[in-house]
Each structure stands twice: as C-alpha cells, then as structure tokens.
Design a protein around this motif. Structure first.
Motif, PDB file in Angstrom:
ATOM      1  N   GLY A 172      69.818  83.163   6.679  1.00 54.15           N
ATOM      2  CA  GLY A 172      70.105  84.266   6.301  1.00 54.15           C
ATOM      3  C   GLY A 172      69.677  84.786   5.324  1.00 54.15           C
ATOM      4  N   GLY A 173      70.334  86.120   4.546  1.00 56.41           N
ATOM      5  CA  GLY A 173      69.663  86.093   3.051  1.00 56.41           C
ATOM      6  C   GLY A 173      70.849  86.070   2.046  1.00 56.41           C
ATOM      7  N   TYR A 174      71.969  86.407   2.569  1.00 56.23           N
ATOM      8  CA  TYR A 174      73.003  85.879   1.689  1.00 56.23           C
ATOM      9  C   TYR A 174      74.102  85.643   2.652  1.00 56.23           C
ATOM     10  CZ  TYR A 174      70.422  88.541  -2.559  1.00 56.23           C
ATOM     11  OH  TYR A 174      69.824  88.828  -3.889  1.00 56.23           O
ATOM     12  N   GLU A 178      78.920  90.331   6.924  1.00 55.50           N
ATOM     13  CA  GLU A 178      77.884  90.900   7.646  1.00 55.50           C
ATOM     14  C   GLU A 178      77.004  90.389   7.834  1.00 55.50           C
ATOM     15  OE1 GLU A 178      74.232  92.537   5.222  1.00 55.50           O
ATOM     16  OE2 GLU A 178      74.968  93.719   6.543  1.00 55.50           O
ATOM     17  N   VAL A 179      76.529  88.981   6.890  1.00 57.63           N
ATOM     18  CA  VAL A 179      76.217  88.261   8.317  1.00 57.63           C
ATOM     19  C   VAL A 179      76.630  86.465   8.043  1.00 57.63           C
ATOM     20  CG1 VAL A 179      74.113  86.379   7.497  1.00 57.63           C
ATOM     21  CG2 VAL A 179      74.018  88.782   6.000  1.00 57.63           C
ATOM     22  N   ASN A 180      77.798  87.069   7.745  1.00 62.24           N
ATOM     23  CA  ASN A 180      78.351  85.076   8.112  1.00 62.24           C
ATOM     24  C   ASN A 180      79.461  85.566   9.596  1.00 62.24           C
ATOM     25  OD1 ASN A 180      77.591  84.054   5.651  1.00 62.24           O
ATOM     26  ND2 ASN A 180      79.902  84.924   4.696  1.00 62.24           N
ATOM     27  N   ARG A 181      79.478  86.991   9.623  1.00 62.51           N
ATOM     28  CA  ARG A 181      80.521  86.968  11.148  1.00 62.51           C
ATOM     29  C   ARG A 181      79.687  87.333  12.205  1.00 62.51           C
ATOM     30  NH1 ARG A 181      80.411  92.726   8.959  1.00 62.51           N
ATOM     31  NH2 ARG A 181      82.265  92.331   8.136  1.00 62.51           N
ATOM     32  N   LEU A 182      78.000  87.684  12.092  1.00 60.44           N
ATOM     33  CA  LEU A 182      76.839  87.381  12.804  1.00 60.44           C
ATOM     34  C   LEU A 182      76.362  85.899  13.501  1.00 60.44           C
ATOM     35  CD1 LEU A 182      75.239  90.454  12.048  1.00 60.44           C
ATOM     36  CD2 LEU A 182      76.947  90.515  13.495  1.00 60.44           C
ATOM     37  N   MET A 183      76.438  85.273  12.558  1.00 57.98           N
ATOM     38  CA  MET A 183      76.070  83.769  12.721  1.00 57.98           C
ATOM     39  C   MET A 183      77.026  83.025  13.272  1.00 57.98           C
ATOM     40  SD  MET A 183      74.359  82.662   8.821  1.00 57.98           S
ATOM     41  CE  MET A 183      72.507  82.863   8.787  1.00 57.98           C
ATOM     42  N   VAL A 201      72.409  75.252   9.152  1.00 54.14           N
ATOM     43  CA  VAL A 201      72.725  77.293   7.881  1.00 54.14           C
ATOM     44  C   VAL A 201      72.005  76.892   6.507  1.00 54.14           C
ATOM     45  CG1 VAL A 201      74.007  78.837   7.484  1.00 54.14           C
ATOM     46  CG2 VAL A 201      74.391  77.324   9.498  1.00 54.14           C
ATOM     47  N   ALA A 202      71.289  78.145   6.420  1.00 52.01           N
ATOM     48  CA  ALA A 202      70.218  77.547   5.001  1.00 52.01           C
ATOM     49  C   ALA A 202      70.685  79.332   4.411  1.00 52.01           C
ATOM     50  CB  ALA A 202      69.207  77.535   5.502  1.00 52.01           C
ATOM     51  N   PHE A 203      70.714  79.733   3.275  1.00 53.69           N
ATOM     52  CA  PHE A 203      70.233  81.287   2.565  1.00 53.69           C
ATOM     53  C   PHE A 203      69.851  81.387   1.831  1.00 53.69           C
ATOM     54  CE2 PHE A 203      75.187  80.979   4.553  1.00 53.69           C
ATOM     55  CZ  PHE A 203      74.862  82.070   5.319  1.00 53.69           C
ATOM     56  N   ILE A 204      69.172  81.996   1.747  1.00 54.69           N
ATOM     57  CA  ILE A 204      67.629  82.735   0.723  1.00 54.69           C
ATOM     58  C   ILE A 204      67.412  83.089  -0.123  1.00 54.69           C
ATOM     59  CG2 ILE A 204      66.145  82.020   3.008  1.00 54.69           C
ATOM     60  CD1 ILE A 204      64.741  84.752   2.512  1.00 54.69           C
ATOM     61  N   GLU A 231      67.802  86.115  11.171  1.00 56.57           N
ATOM     62  CA  GLU A 231      68.605  86.810  10.257  1.00 56.57           C
ATOM     63  C   GLU A 231      67.270  87.450   9.188  1.00 56.57           C
ATOM     64  OE1 GLU A 231      71.021  89.275   8.094  1.00 56.57           O
ATOM     65  OE2 GLU A 231      70.090  86.958   7.337  1.00 56.57           O
ATOM     66  N   ARG A 232      66.710  86.995   9.082  1.00 61.35           N
ATOM     67  CA  ARG A 232      65.654  87.258   8.155  1.00 61.35           C
ATOM     68  C   ARG A 232      64.218  87.266   8.333  1.00 61.35           C
ATOM     69  NH1 ARG A 232      67.205  91.143   5.725  1.00 61.35           N
ATOM     70  NH2 ARG A 232      69.207  90.287   6.734  1.00 61.35           N
TER      71      ARG A 232
END
Length: 345
Positions: A172-174, A178-183, A201-204, A231-232
């Motif tokens: 994911g991005g951050y 908005e990202v967390n709920r989709l994951m 799980v990783a965020f860039i 996600e990205r």
C-alpha cells in the motif's frame, strides 16, 4: 523560487489561460448586472486539484467522473495535477477567485489549510477527499473517501480461491483509513474461503512510486506470496515478472496484465460527484460526508469482470461472490469498516 506544478485542462488550454478567461466572463456578468440565479441551468463551473498525475488510480476515477459530467453538459471542468502540498492552498484560492462554484480534490496532507480557504469563500462548494469528518463550522466543505470495502471484500474471496501457497502479499501507499479499510476488507474476503492464509503487509510511503512498489512486491513474492494485492502501481509489474497473480484496486488493469490480474475492486466516483453537482445547482450544498456514495448499494463500487480469468476461478468462489454481492446490495450483509493499520500475520 516558487514551487511549480503541472496543470492541464481537458480542453488542452493551460490552467492560467482558463483562469483568465473565467475571470473575464465574471467581469462581463458583473457589468451586465444580471442576477446569477437566471443561469441556474447553465453548467456548473468545476475545478479539481490533484497532487499526483491524473493517471494515478485514485485520481483517475475522479477525473473520469468529471469528464463524464462535462460531456453531459452538466459542468465546465478544469484541473491541476501534480500540485504540491505547499502549493495547494494557493491553487485553491486561484480557482475560487476565478468563479468556480465547486472545487474538488484531495487534502489528506493539507487539511487545516484547505478548510481555512473554504472559510474565506463561503459561496464556493468544496468537495475534498479527506480522512476526517465534515465540520459545521465550515458549512461549504464536504468530504469524501473511497469506501469501496464492499468490492474489496469480494476481490478477497477471489484471491482466497486462487492462492496455493496460502501467502498473500499486500503493498500500500500509506497506512491511512482509506487504504487500511480496503486491506482489511480484502483480508476478510480471503479468509471466507482460505482461513489459514497469511498476509505480508507493507507500505511504501508514497502515492506514486511504481519502482518502490515493485521492489517491495518482489521481496514479498520471494518470501512465498503467490497472490499480490496491488494497492499501488508497480505491484502488478512485479507479479507479472515473477509469474504470480495480482488483485487490482480502484481501476481495472487486466487488459494490461491479462495473465496476471485476476480481479479488481473498482471505485465509481460518479454517484459522489453527481450528488454534489445536484446540491450545488439546488443551492443546498452543505458540510456532509459523501463517503456513503462509494458503497456498492449506491453504485459507488463493483467487482470488475473476471475476463481472462473467468474460466480459471473456481465455480464455488464465483457462486459465493454472487451471493455476497446480492446480500451487500439488499442490506442483509455488511462488510466491516476497519480503519486500523493492518499488520502482517
């Protein structure tokens, strides 16, 4: 030296040219002394401010909806892309001064400044992507977010049916709501059919860095993931190169990765934007949370057609997707909204 940002309009003119023309038009109306209510049925002047290129997943859906409204004749539409957070407030003010009646964008990094601008232009409607709620103290500032957890959940069911290693990578991005709920929704869908699946799980730390996303995905694939949650941008490229599968987010990229992208959770911004346009035209726009218009029952999201994977996804999984989709739409099943940061398991 001021920070420069790229800006384009759908007509091909620069934002500066559009703003000058808009200003001239406003001046002529003032000279003529014509009341604005006589032009209630004219297209609403809409401006959008994006911090990334319009090709980026999330922004592309807003841009698509705006262009559709423009083609219908409901709005006039100009936009700026690649606007830095440091420049965001200035661009908002320029568009407000130019006579735009609805300004849309994403203010995740400039919340306070954006709401401050809205206070200074009470006759302009602001509809902004935000992780926070509307505030009655700023009655012309409404928020939205891509609440597409319904479609993400369904895409998880497909992913769970396709993984063999029972290890799924997620880039994911951050780690914002908005990202967390989709994951989380995706992971819940996976566990419907493969409860023993583990997640990496990783965020860039970026909304648009395909090379970094790709390298992160490579690491997860090397660690055993055989399905990637993309996600990205960049994740599906890694999956393609490594010969594993990917699940898309917000847009459908299967045409670009016909042997890689199995399914995608699509966001449809049209219901959100059309509601805002109607409220502006009616003079009833107010501080509200437009997030609900991204729900599946409102037409705000869907699972993309399986396309090249139609015959490869198990029938049991497709049947479960159909059952859950029906239940989501009729209200008998609700996908949990979990905004907490997801962790590897």
């Amino acid at each position: 030296m001021p920070i420069r940002h790229s800006s384009r309009s759908v007509s091909g003119f620069s934002r500066r040219t559009v703003l000058k023309a808009a200003g001239a038009g406003s001046a002529l109306s003032a000279v003529a002394g014509l009341p604005t209510r006589l032009f209630a049925q004219e297209p609403v002047k809409v401006a959008a401010i994006y911090t990334v290129p319009v090709e980026q997943q999330w922004v592309s859906r807003i841009h698509k909806a705006a262009n559709a409204a423009k083609e219908r004749g409901d709005i006039e539409y100009v936009f700026s892309e690649n606007t830095s957070n440091n420049d965001y407030e200035r661009v908002m003010r320029e568009y407000a001064e130019a006579g735009n009646k609805l300004i849309i964008g994403e203010v995740f990094g400039v919340e306070d400044a954006a709401r401050g601008v809205a206070k200074d232009y009470p006759d302009v409607a602001f509809l902004m992507g935000s992780s926070f709620k509307p505030d009655d103290a700023v009655p012309n500032f409404a928020v939205f977010d891509n609440y597409i957890q319904d479609a993400s959940y369904l895409s998880g069911i497909v992913a769970g049916a396709m993984t063999r290693s029972k290890s799924i990578g997620m880039v994911g991005g951050y780690p914002i709501p908005e990202v967390n709920r989709l994951m989380h929704a995706f992971m819940a869908g996976v566990k419907e059919v493969a409860p023993d699946t583990k997640f990496q799980v990783a965020f860039i730390g970026s909304w648009f860095d395909p090379p970094k996303a790709k390298e992160t995905a490579f690491a997860q694939i090397d660690a055993g993931a055989d399905v990637m949650y993309a996600e990205r941008f960049g994740v599906s490229d890694a999956a393609k190169e490594k010969g594993v599968l990917a699940i898309g987010n917000v847009i459908d990229t299967q045409a670009d990765y016909p042997e890689t992208v199995v399914a995608s959770a699509l966001w449809h911004f049209e219901p959100t934007l059309d509601k805002a346009i109607a409220e502006v035209k009616a003079g009833s726009f107010k501080a509200a949370d437009y997030g609900v218009y991204s729900f599946m029952k409102e037409g705000g999201c869907s699972l993309a057609p399986l396309g090249s994977f139609e015959a490869k996804v198990p029938e049991e999984a497709k049947k479960l997707v159909a059952e859950k989709e029906k239940a989501i739409k009729d209200g008998s099943f609700t996908v949990e909204i979990n905004d907490a940061e997801p962790k590897s398991s």
